[in-house]
Design an enzyme around this catalytic site. Structure first.
Site, PDB file in Angstrom:
ATOM      1  N   GLU A 277       0.813  -1.214   0.000  1.00 41.20           N
ATOM      2  CA  GLU A 277       0.000   0.000   0.000  1.00 41.20           C
ATOM      3  C   GLU A 277       0.845   1.262   0.000  1.00 41.20           C
ATOM      4  O   GLU A 277       0.347   2.351  -0.239  1.00 41.20           O
ATOM      5  CB  GLU A 277      -0.994  -0.010   1.173  1.00 41.20           C
ATOM      6  CG  GLU A 277      -0.523   0.652   2.447  1.00 41.20           C
ATOM      7  CD  GLU A 277       0.479  -0.171   3.253  1.00 41.20           C
ATOM      8  OE1 GLU A 277       0.957   0.342   4.271  1.00 41.20           O
ATOM      9  OE2 GLU A 277       0.756  -1.322   2.864  1.00 41.20           O
TER      10      GLU A 277
ATOM     11  N   HIS B  14      -2.204  -4.063   4.288  1.00 41.76           N
ATOM     12  CA  HIS B  14      -1.464  -3.719   5.505  1.00 41.76           C
ATOM     13  C   HIS B  14      -0.807  -4.953   6.100  1.00 41.76           C
ATOM     14  O   HIS B  14       0.356  -4.918   6.523  1.00 41.76           O
ATOM     15  CB  HIS B  14      -2.393  -3.078   6.546  1.00 41.76           C
ATOM     16  CG  HIS B  14      -2.458  -1.599   6.469  1.00 41.76           C
ATOM     17  ND1 HIS B  14      -3.552  -0.924   6.002  1.00 41.76           N
ATOM     18  CD2 HIS B  14      -1.555  -0.644   6.793  1.00 41.76           C
ATOM     19  CE1 HIS B  14      -3.337   0.370   6.043  1.00 41.76           C
ATOM     20  NE2 HIS B  14      -2.130   0.572   6.513  1.00 41.76           N
TER      21      HIS B  14
END
Length: 353
Positions: free
Chosen positions: A11, A315
């Protein structure tokens, strides 16, 4: 040897930077993080990331280069983690819980008890609310032998911040592994709905709508605390809710929602309830957010940890990549991004020096 971490992987956000410095501090292994937050609209360090680096440098008697707003490369040389008392003022509505995610992995191996007074945002977008941290994440850490006491003194919302938390961390010599593969029967659902510098009916509407939504799915006896704070020195208005479900095996699943201008209070409560229902219906013992938060501790523990998460997120994958690079461990992941997954690792057995 300097470990190099590319901050643009997965990300490409601040979590890669925070986790890199957290594991570096906990293990005294120097790191270089480059292309920090490369995929964000404003790349490089923001005030909350700068506070992470400065706090860990201070706590470890370390040295660091590149500590400036907008910097996209930081080199961090930690030494041993010192106990003691620290005041950490983020200076904005930057998330207190995200700062704590970076501090705690080092603090659990400190030379003595760590006491923190942290000032910033307690309930802000894109971060775990303080009540989730308290009621979902910290109980999981207790299963690994870590005792963290958290006291909420004042809530802080975006954009003004000003929230205050006091935290005490009792160090451990080694982390125990965690095993969460089976989900039991849900025995209790609780929560905290809050409203600050807003009419009292806001918190009641949030809580009642969450209770109604849960009841429609057959969940009765929900206990949601109404935390109404008309002023008490808070800097700005804000509202939100955190819900958590506990099963008969001791697993805790969490979900949350924040209010904002123009968003009906009923929508806030219903949103959190629907998120929790989805977590419960997954049949997994670990929710999507707790999964990524546990990765650094699983990697440092002594022994094999294994968890079943409701959703494998970017994540989580970035946290795994950072832990593997710094600690030399090897995670196994059975599942695909966006779906339930089983995550396992033989920990590095990091010990307090």
């Amino acid at each position: 040897m300097l470990v190099e971490i590319d901050g643009s992987i997965y990300e490409g956000g601040g979590a890669i930077f925070r986790n890199s410095l957290a594991l570096s501090a906990a293990t005294q292994r120097p790191v270089k993080v480059f292309r920090i937050r490369a995929k964000r609209s404003k790349p490089g360090l923001r005030p909350q990331h700068l506070m992470v680096a400065k706090a860990l440098t201070r706590m470890t008697l370390g040295k660091a280069t590149g500590l400036a707003i907008g910097s996209q490369e930081v080199i961090f040389y930690p030494q041993r983690v010192l106990g003691g008392s620290y005041v950490l003022d983020i200076g904005t509505a930057g998330s207190i819980t995200l700062l704590l995610q970076a501090i705690l992995p080092a603090a659990v191996f400190a030379s003595s008890k760590v006491k923190l007074k942290v000032i910033g945002g307690t309930d802000v977008p894109m971060a775990p609310p303080v009540d989730y941290f308290h009621h979902v994440f910290l109980p999981a850490l207790r299963d690994m032998g870590v005792i963290v006491h958290l006291k909420l003194l004042r809530r802080g919302h975006y954009p003004k911040g000003g929230g205050i938390c006091e935290v005490e961390v009792d160090p451990v010599n080694v982390l125990a592994p965690i095993l969460r593969l089976e989900r039991g029967e849900i025995t209790r659902v609780s929560g905290v709905a809050h409203a600050v510098r807003l009419p009292k009916h806001v918190v009641e509407r949030i809580a009642s709508s969450a209770e109604d939504a849960l009841r429609r799915h057959g969940i009765e006896g929900v206990e949601i605390k109404r935390d109404y704070r008309p002023n008490r020195g808070h800097l700005g208005p804000g509202a939100g809710i955190v819900l958590w479900a506990i099963d008969d095996l001791g697993n805790v699943l969490g979900a949350d929602a924040l209010g904002k201008r123009g968003k009906p209070s009923e929508q806030v409560g219903r949103e959190a309830a629907e998120k929790l229902i989805k977590e419960i219906q997954s049949g997994c013992p670990v929710d999507r957010h707790l999964g990524d938060m546990l990765i650094p501790y699983m990697a440092m523990a002594s022994g094999r940890s294994e968890i079943r998460v409701s959703c494998l997120t970017l994540h989580t994958l970035s946290n795994i990549a950072v832990a593997e690079k710094i600690l030399g461990v090897s995670f196994s992941v059975s599942g695909r991004e966006g779906a339930p997954a089983t995550i396992a690792v033989e920990g590095a057995a990091i010990r307090r020096s």
